[in-house]
Structures are given as structure tokens and as C-alpha cells.
Design an enzyme around this catalytic site. Structure first.
Site, mmCIF file in Angstrom:
data_model
loop_
_atom_site.group_PDB
_atom_site.id
_atom_site.type_symbol
_atom_site.label_atom_id
_atom_site.label_comp_id
_atom_site.label_asym_id
_atom_site.label_seq_id
_atom_site.Cartn_x
_atom_site.Cartn_y
_atom_site.Cartn_z
ATOM 1 N N TYR A 56 21.426 12.151 51.387
ATOM 2 C CA TYR A 56 22.754 11.741 50.969
ATOM 3 C C TYR A 56 22.970 12.074 49.414
ATOM 4 O O TYR A 56 23.628 12.327 48.679
ATOM 5 C CB TYR A 56 23.194 10.054 50.863
ATOM 6 C CG TYR A 56 23.791 10.099 52.887
ATOM 7 C CD1 TYR A 56 24.873 10.886 53.422
ATOM 8 C CD2 TYR A 56 23.655 9.013 52.990
ATOM 9 C CE1 TYR A 56 25.028 10.054 53.992
ATOM 10 C CE2 TYR A 56 23.312 8.490 54.584
ATOM 11 C CZ TYR A 56 24.479 9.464 55.177
ATOM 12 O OH TYR A 56 25.232 9.544 56.475
ATOM 13 N N GLU A 152 18.797 13.725 29.819
ATOM 14 C CA GLU A 152 17.748 14.196 30.656
ATOM 15 C C GLU A 152 17.541 16.021 30.850
ATOM 16 O O GLU A 152 16.785 16.817 30.997
ATOM 17 C CB GLU A 152 17.265 13.585 32.274
ATOM 18 C CG GLU A 152 19.194 13.973 32.921
ATOM 19 C CD GLU A 152 18.417 13.399 34.712
ATOM 20 O OE1 GLU A 152 18.369 12.473 34.257
ATOM 21 O OE2 GLU A 152 19.197 14.191 35.578
ATOM 22 N N CYS A 384 13.612 20.375 65.189
ATOM 23 C CA CYS A 384 12.599 19.662 64.332
ATOM 24 C C CYS A 384 12.784 18.120 65.748
ATOM 25 O O CYS A 384 12.937 18.322 66.570
ATOM 26 C CB CYS A 384 13.021 19.047 63.102
ATOM 27 S SG CYS A 384 10.954 18.910 62.277
ATOM 28 N N HIS A 510 11.639 24.514 61.494
ATOM 29 C CA HIS A 510 13.410 24.706 61.082
ATOM 30 C C HIS A 510 12.876 26.527 60.982
ATOM 31 O O HIS A 510 13.293 26.733 59.796
ATOM 32 C CB HIS A 510 13.662 24.522 59.582
ATOM 33 C CG HIS A 510 12.742 22.741 59.677
ATOM 34 N ND1 HIS A 510 14.158 21.255 59.368
ATOM 35 C CD2 HIS A 510 11.712 22.181 59.727
ATOM 36 C CE1 HIS A 510 13.672 20.864 59.320
ATOM 37 N NE2 HIS A 510 12.294 20.183 59.499
ATOM 38 N N GLU A 512 16.490 27.547 60.108
ATOM 39 C CA GLU A 512 17.862 27.425 59.502
ATOM 40 C C GLU A 512 17.357 27.796 57.967
ATOM 41 O O GLU A 512 17.798 28.649 57.060
ATOM 42 C CB GLU A 512 18.682 26.342 59.401
ATOM 43 C CG GLU A 512 18.007 25.474 58.475
ATOM 44 C CD GLU A 512 16.720 24.390 59.929
ATOM 45 O OE1 GLU A 512 16.287 24.649 60.280
ATOM 46 O OE2 GLU A 512 16.343 22.924 59.396
HETATM 47 N N1 GLN Z 1 11.102 12.566 62.214
HETATM 48 C C1 GLN Z 1 10.609 13.634 62.446
HETATM 49 C C2 GLN Z 1 9.217 13.912 62.369
HETATM 50 O O1 GLN Z 1 8.552 13.306 61.160
HETATM 51 C C3 GLN Z 1 11.628 14.766 62.281
HETATM 52 C C4 GLN Z 1 11.329 15.654 61.464
HETATM 53 C C5 GLN Z 1 12.475 16.627 61.647
HETATM 54 O O2 GLN Z 1 13.040 16.787 61.633
HETATM 55 N N2 GLN Z 1 12.605 17.501 59.794
HETATM 56 O O3 GLN Z 1 8.510 15.043 63.446
#
Ligand code: GLN
Length: 533
Positions: A56, A152, A384, A510, A512
Site C-alpha cells: 500500500y 529529502e 507464490c 514470480h 511476472e
Molecule cells: N508468504 C509466502 C512465503 O513467504 C509467499 C510469499 C509471496 O507470495 N511472495 O513463502
């Protein structure tokens, strides 16, 4: 080229003007003329990196091959240029101070008073020049985060001023990005905020060379002349950046405005190559003239701020374009999904993505969304935490372990199907301690992932602490969920699939972060293709 050229991009008037996109677009144009270009982001906040930030705050945390947790603008740089970035491409005030303070403790400044000028500014300059000297790029574009006038930002502007003075006059250039608001009541574009913003820069000793003006209406020649006169720049150095349909139009808009030509002229870059933008234009053509149309759901818990899922959203755009498919991406708040309303919320979808994330909030909604996709044969892509949810869901509803969970959420569950990685045990510090960056993965022949990649060995970027618990692997495989991607060194499960589902793939990494305009990610491409079918 003899010397590396340093271009600085600053912003004024408001934040969120798109300095990252302008930097990436200029870099693209210079790259398309055959120059080697990189882009760096300097962030004025005190965090060492954005890895500890809630999405956020600043949107998604992007991860580089070398495992740096960085600002999301690095994602734009990679998506535009197709060239990997690294830790050196993102530096924060926290990191600068940490280096200087560590040196002070070691005694490197023994006897001296350590000060913002020269010690902090010297460290900033060192980090900027590092990309030119060590990595030998022709052009280094440094984007200064924040807005001119912020307390800053001052040391960064001062570092730019010093570099302008120290380096050869033609080796540095400052581009200042501002907003020209349109006042509907008087029907006028207003240049005063731009003039004031340039004055702020001048107060700090920096005269911008080029001004890029964000605007919703075309700039008249009179407006350009006025800005040029009052801001001490050439008329052809006033560049219009008008609102466009997609960020991927911006390089072409900048080409039309001759931003690259003006930059090369001012910096004495002799390059007569015409920019090769054919593949880029082909991408845009496909993006704008799709043959198919689908609707995909993205289930996450940070959906109020779209930047939280920036790379996923862009990957879907890239993959949609190659498939000549317009993708409507609808975001669903995982906290608002439950077994009663899931069908009414998700049944119109052609595909479902369950997003990454941390912690308990919204996880049950994600698990419910996975179940809906699995039971209704809707193409599913879990990323993930999304993959971990798929594993939990399968344990609960297929294997019959109704309390199955990740130990991230429930430490005492009897079925720890997702558990803390061995090397994570004992780690207490939060910053930069996850499993980060690129690792190789062996992909099983004949799997959906294998078909997508067309390869049995891949490398993907990670950011997690928890993993699939291999003690359960046999049970899963017997029941119809298979591990088709394994890290060859650690045996960690990286990809799971349900072979007799239309397309059900979960990845611990990931994907992406590796999708670019000209190289859309194979898993996203395959996912979209299966959603169209
Ligand atoms: N919270 C999960 C972990 O640490 C997945 C992390 C994520 O989605 N980047 O393994």
C-alpha cells in the site's frame, strides 16, 4: 563511445507524473539506435530497500535476478529495455547512509566530521558513476525519486549539481518533468507551476537542459515558447508528453517529439542509426487490434492500489497482445470471497490468477477461489502464495486433511503442507532475508509448464520464506496434483500442476518479474491461450 553519458531525470509540481515511464521511453529510443543504456532509480526514503514496505505504501516490490528487492520502476525499465537490472540500479537514502556510517565505524574518515556534504553526496555520486565505470554503459539514466523541493531530495539534487560541474559539459544532462494543468474555466494550459518548479531547481544550482511537460491537451507553440523563455531552455527542449492510451505508446510519442534527437544533440552523441522500433510497433498493433476478448480475475488483498500487482498486470497485457486477445483484468478482494458468494463473483471468468502475498489476511478467500477454479475446470494460475493456496486447498478438499495449512498462518496445524524453508529457520531479521533472486528449476517433460517454456531447464526469480512440504509429495501425486518443477540443488518444489484439469499451474517463483514487451512470459502466454480456448 568514449565517455559514459549521464542523464538525470527529476520531477516537479506533483508526484506520479511518470518519470519512470519517461526514463524508460528515452532509454528505449536510445537503445533502438544501438546504444547500451541502463536506468537507475534513487529513492529518497530511509528504508534500506522497499522489501520491508507494505505494498500500500509504494506498490509492488520488484525483484532482480541478483535478488535485490527494489522499486517497481525497475520493472518498467526491464519491461521496456529487455535488459536485466541489478542491485546497483536502485539505491535508497537508507543504503547511502548505511554505507557511510559503516565506513565511519571502520575509521575510514578518522578525525573528520562526517557530513551530508561531502560524505553523503560523494556516496551518491559513487553509486551513480558505478554503472558507467564498472558496467560500461554508453548512457546511464538516473531517475531521482520524489519531487524537487522535498527536504529529502536535496542531497540528490546537490550530487547532480556537483556531477554537472565535475564531468565534461556534454557528459551530463538534466531532464525535468512537470505538469501543465489545463484550467477548464479559462480554457487555458497553465505554465506557472512549471516555472516555479524550475526556480526550485535553480535555487539548488541546477539548470535543467530539457523540460518534459505532462499535459492532457496539446501544447501550442506559444506555450512552448513561454516555457522556454522563462525557464532558460531552447524551444526544441520543451517536450510535450500528452496523455496516451497505454504506457507503451510513450516511446513513440517521445520519438515524435524528438526527445532522443535533442538529447543526442546536446550530449554530442554522434549516431546516425534510425531507431529500430519495428518489433515494438508490432506489439502495439496487436495490443490495439485484438481478435479475441476474455475476462480474467486477479484475486488479491491489496487490490485497492493497482500498483501492488504492477508486474502481474503488465505480464497479462504482454501475454494478451501476443495472443491477439484483449484481456479485461478484474481484481477481486480476497477478504470478500467466501464459499457462499464465490460462484456469483467468479463464475463469469475465463481464468483466475491468485496473487502473491504475506500473512493471514484474505487467505481463506484465496483458497476458496482456488477451489472454485479447480472444481469448475477454469484455467488457474497461482503465483507464490497463490501456489501455496492451491496446495493447501488440495490437501483440505481432495486429500481430506481439513486443517491443512501453511505454518506461516497456523504454526500448530497437524498438516503442515507448506512449511518454513530449512535455511529460513533461525532467521529473525526481516530485511533482505527471504529466498531472493533467480534459481534454476528442472521442468518435467510433457507437463503444461514444459509445453509453455519449450524447455526443461528454466531460471526464475523468487521472494518467499515458505515452501511445499516434500513429506506430502507422494500423497499429492497419487491424488492428482504433481510437482513438475524442482530446484535441482535443494529439491524444492517450484511448480505444481493438476494434469487432468484444463490448465491448473502454481509456481513458487514470480514469473511476472521476467515478462517484457518483446519477450512475454511463456507461462502467462500459455495461461491466456488456455483461457481463450
Ligand atoms: N508468504 C509466502 C512465503 O513467504 C509467499 C510469499 C509471496 O507470495 N511472495 O513463502
Amino acid at each position: 563511445m568514449a565517455n559514459t553519458k549521464y542523464i538525470f531525470v527529476t520531477g516537479g509540481v506533483t508526484s506520479s507524473l511518470g518519470k519512470g515511464i519517461i526514463s524508460a521511453s528515452l532509454a528505449k529510443l536510445l537503445q533502438a539506435r544501438g546504444l547500451s543504456v541502463t536506468i537507475q532509480k534513487l529513492d529518497p526514503y530511509i528504508n534500506i530497500d522497499p522489501g520491508t514496505l507494505n505494498p500500500y505504501e509504494h506498490g509492488e516490490c520488484y525483484v532482480t535476478i541478483d535478488g535485490a528487492e527494489t522499486d517497481l520502476d525497475l520493472g518498467h525499465y526491464e519491461r521496456f529495455l529487455g535488459v536485466p537490472t541489478s542491485q546497483a540500479n536502485n539505491v535508497t537514502t537508507g543504503r547511502i547512509y548505511q554505507t557511510v556510517i559503516n565506513k565511519e565505524r571502520k575509521g575510514d574518515y578518522l578525525g573528520k566530521t562526517v557530513q551530508v556534504i561531502p560524505h553523503i553526496t560523494d556516496e551518491i555520486k559513487r553509486r551513480i558513476k558505478l554503472l558507467g565505470t564498472k558496467h560500461k554503459y554508453d548512457v546511464v539514466i538516473t531517475e531521482i525519486g520524489g519531487t524537487v523541493g522535498d527536504i529529502e531530495s536535496l542531497p540528490y539534487i546537490e550530487a547532480v549539481r556537483q556531477l554537472k560541474w565535475e564531468l565534461e559539459p556534454k557528459d551530463t544532462l538534466v531532464i525535468h518533468l512537470t505538469l501543465v494543468p489545463y484550467l477548464a474555466a479559462s480554457g487555458e494550459l497553465k505554465t506557472k507551476p512549471t516555472q516555479h518548479s524550475v526556480k526550485l531547481l535553480l535555487e539548488n544550482g541546477v539548470q535543467p537542459d530539457i523540460l518534459v511537460l505532462r499535459t492532457e491537451k496539446e501544447l501550442t507553440q506559444d506555450v512552448r515558447k513561454k516555457v522556454a523563455l522563462f525557464c532558460n531552455v531552447d524551444v526544441d527542449s520543451v517536450i510535450e508528453s500528452i496523455d496516451v492510451e497505454t504506457i507503451y505508446d510513450v516511446p513513440l510519442v517521445m520519438l515524435k517529439e524528438k526527445l532522443d534527437v535533442t538529447v543526442m544533440k546536446k550530449m554530442g552523441i554522434k549516431n546516425t542509426n534510425e531507431p529500430d522500433l519495428k518489433p515494438w510497433e508490432d506489439f502495439l498493433k496487436k495490443l490495439k487490434h485484438p481478435k479475441y476478448k476474455i475476462k480474467i480475475g486477479l484475486v488479491g488483498k491489496y487490490i485497492e492500489l493497482k500498483d501492488s500487482y504492477k508486474s502481474i498486470i503488465e505480464s497479462v497485457i504482454h501475454a494478451g497482445a501476443v495472443n491477439e486477445c484483449s484481456v479485461e483484468l478484474q481484481c477481486y478482494h480476497s477478504e470478500k470471497i467466501n464459499s457462499e458468494n464465490v460462484a456469483s463473483q467468479l463464475s463469469e471468468l475465463d481464468g483466475i490468477i491468485v496473487a502473491p502475498g504475506f500473512g493471514e489476511r484474505g487467505i481463506e478467500g484465496k483458497i476458496t477461489a482456488v477451489q472454485f477454479a479447480r472444481e469448475n475446470n477454469i484455467p488457474f494460475f497461482g503465483i507464490c502464495l497463490g501456489m501455496q493456496c492451491a496446495v493447501i486447498e488440495f490437501a483440505r478438499n481432495v486429500l481430506g486433511h481439513s486443517d491443512a495449512h501453511s505454518t506461516e498462518i497456523d504454526r500448530n496445524t497437524t498438516h503442515k503442507v507448506i512449511d518454513l524453508m530449512e535455511e529460513q529457520k533461525g532467521i529473525v531479521e526481516k530485511g533482505g532475508t527471504m529466498r531472493l533472486g533467480a534459481y534454476t528449476c528442472a521442468v518435467k517433460k510433457g507437463s503444461k509448464a514444459n509445453k509453455a517454456y519449450g524447455n526443461v531447464e528454466i531460471s526464475e526469480r523468487h521472494r518467499h520464506r515458505f515452501e511445499f512440504n516434500n513429506e506430502y509429495l507422494k500423497e499429492y501425486e497419487k491424488a492428482g496434483m504433481t510437482a513438475v518443477g524442482i530446484n535441482p540443488d535443494s529439491n524444492l518444489v517450484e511448480i505444481i500442476e493438476i494434469p487432468n484439469h484444463k490448465w491448473f499451474v502454481g509456481v513458487q517463483f514470480h514469473p511476472e518479474y521476467q515478462s517484457t514487451v518483446l519477450n512475454p512470459h511463456p507461462l502467462f502466454v500459455a495461461f491466456i491461450k488456455n483461457c481463450i480456448k
